[in-house]
Scaffold this active site. Structure first.
Site, PDB file in Angstrom:
ATOM      1  N   HIS A   1      20.016   1.001 -14.266  1.00  0.00           N
ATOM      2  CA  HIS A   1      19.580   1.483 -12.827  1.00  0.00           C
ATOM      3  C   HIS A   1      20.315   1.817 -11.734  1.00  0.00           C
ATOM      4  CE1 HIS A   1      17.600  -2.233 -15.522  1.00  0.00           C
ATOM      5  NE2 HIS A   1      16.695  -1.127 -15.524  1.00  0.00           N
TER       6      HIS A   1
ATOM      7  N   HIS B   1      20.925  -0.187  -8.726  1.00  0.00           N
ATOM      8  CA  HIS B   1      20.964  -1.411  -8.066  1.00  0.00           C
ATOM      9  C   HIS B   1      21.867  -1.485  -6.643  1.00  0.00           C
ATOM     10  CE1 HIS B   1      20.801  -4.734 -11.592  1.00  0.00           C
ATOM     11  NE2 HIS B   1      20.566  -3.666 -12.004  1.00  0.00           N
TER      12      HIS B   1
ATOM     13  N   HIS C   1      17.826  -4.965  -8.791  1.00  0.00           N
ATOM     14  CA  HIS C   1      17.608  -3.581  -8.505  1.00  0.00           C
ATOM     15  C   HIS C   1      17.064  -2.690  -7.105  1.00  0.00           C
ATOM     16  CE1 HIS C   1      15.711  -3.715 -12.993  1.00  0.00           C
ATOM     17  NE2 HIS C   1      17.147  -4.412 -12.360  1.00  0.00           N
TER      18      HIS C   1
ATOM     19  N   HIS D   1       8.684  -4.274 -10.922  1.00  0.00           N
ATOM     20  CA  HIS D   1       9.755  -3.467 -11.740  1.00  0.00           C
ATOM     21  C   HIS D   1       9.177  -2.678 -12.597  1.00  0.00           C
ATOM     22  CE1 HIS D   1      13.121  -2.498 -14.676  1.00  0.00           C
ATOM     23  NE2 HIS D   1      12.754  -2.635 -14.838  1.00  0.00           N
TER      24      HIS D   1
ATOM     25  N   HIS E   1      10.465  -0.042  -9.226  1.00  0.00           N
ATOM     26  CA  HIS E   1      11.607   0.062  -7.560  1.00  0.00           C
ATOM     27  C   HIS E   1      12.054   1.236  -7.620  1.00  0.00           C
ATOM     28  CE1 HIS E   1      12.255  -4.265  -9.537  1.00  0.00           C
ATOM     29  NE2 HIS E   1      11.711  -4.200  -8.403  1.00  0.00           N
TER      30      HIS E   1
ATOM     31  N   ASP F   1      14.906   2.123 -10.709  1.00  0.00           N
ATOM     32  CA  ASP F   1      14.729   2.378 -11.853  1.00  0.00           C
ATOM     33  C   ASP F   1      14.264   3.415 -12.479  1.00  0.00           C
ATOM     34  OD1 ASP F   1      13.954  -0.263 -11.155  1.00  0.00           O
ATOM     35  OD2 ASP F   1      12.036  -0.671 -11.573  1.00  0.00           O
TER      36      ASP F   1
ATOM     37  N   HIS G   1      22.115  -1.508 -19.193  1.00  0.00           N
ATOM     38  CA  HIS G   1      22.358  -2.952 -19.176  1.00  0.00           C
ATOM     39  C   HIS G   1      23.241  -3.071 -20.507  1.00  0.00           C
ATOM     40  CE1 HIS G   1      21.082  -5.494 -15.997  1.00  0.00           C
ATOM     41  NE2 HIS G   1      20.932  -3.708 -15.841  1.00  0.00           N
TER      42      HIS G   1
ATOM     43  N   ARG H   1      24.985  -7.141 -18.200  1.00  0.00           N
ATOM     44  CA  ARG H   1      25.243  -5.443 -17.181  1.00  0.00           C
ATOM     45  C   ARG H   1      26.359  -5.193 -18.483  1.00  0.00           C
ATOM     46  NH1 ARG H   1      23.937  -7.320 -11.152  1.00  0.00           N
ATOM     47  NH2 ARG H   1      21.858  -8.046 -11.025  1.00  0.00           N
TER      48      ARG H   1
HETATM   49 CU   LIG Z   1      19.930  -3.437 -14.118  1.00  0.00          CU
HETATM   50 ZN   LIG Z   2      13.601  -2.618 -11.825  1.00  0.00          ZN
END
Ligand SMILES: [Cu+2]
Ligand SMILES: [Zn+2]
Length: 197
Positions: free
Chosen positions: A90, A92, A107, A115, A124, A127, A164, A187
């Site tokens: 993602h 962030h 995000h 999401h 998002h 995403d 992630h 993360r």
């Molecule tokens: Cu993320």
């Molecule tokens: Zn998201």
């Protein structure tokens, strides 16, 4: 006396007066009438993020946008991932890694959506789904996205990529967290998106 004598009159003063008038008119226009030029923001066509983390995953991700409003092409090469795995990826909100990947925030979600998957209407902006690793734990990928931008008020320059340690369920997890984070877990690596040349 020669009656036909006429003093030769030079044309120089007339030419000089005409030029001086033109120059004066131009100066007047330049100082008082010319519309003030509005400063325009420089266009960002390329950005890069170097991803690092505490668990061995690392890599480089490049974003290219030919013009403001155009699709963004995101290409990446990552190493040190779990082999043969799908790992959430993602953008962030914050490019703040002062406390590691944890301080990158949530995000990037400027439209207040839930999401989702990159192909969803409701998602998002950050995403980007999952990255598939090979048997060696490496991943090479290309993502085309029309929500992510390097320009304008929604620019992702200065924000951060987060890779992630789990799989993003893309909002299909049938629980509250699925619509926030996709249950993508910890993360593993992160990097700030900066302007590239
Ligand atoms: Cu993320
Ligand atoms: Zn998201």
């Amino acid at each position: 006396m020669d009656a036909s004598y006429k003093p030769r009159q030079s044309k120089q003063p007339i030419v000089f007066t005409a030029l001086a008038t033109l120059a004066g008119a131009f100066l007047f226009w330049a100082v008082f009438l010319r519309p003030a030029s509005t400063p325009t923001a420089p266009v960002v066509t390329k950005a890069v993020a170097v991803l690092k983390g505490d668990y061995g995953a690392s890599g480089t991700v490049t974003l290219v946008q030919s013009a403001p409003g155009a699709q963004v092409t995101i290409t990446g090469e990552l190493q040190g991932l779990d082999p043969r795995a799908q790992r959430g990826f993602h953008i962030h909100t914050a490019g703040d890694l002062s406390s590691g990947c944890a301080s990158a925030g949530a995000h990037f979600n400027p439209f207040g959506q839930t999401h989702g998957a990159p192909s969803d209407t409701s998602r998002h902006v950050g995403d980007l789904g999952n990255i598939q690793s090979d048997a060696q734990g490496e991943a090479k990928f290309t993502i085309e996205d029309s929500l992510v931008s390097l320009n304008g008020p929604l620019s992702v320059v200065g924000r951060a990529f987060v890779l992630h340690s789990g799989t993003d369920d893309l909002g299909r997890g049938d629980n509250e967290e699925s619509l926030k984070t996709g249950n993508a877990g910890g993360r593993a690596a992160c990097g700030v998106i900066g302007i590239a040349q």
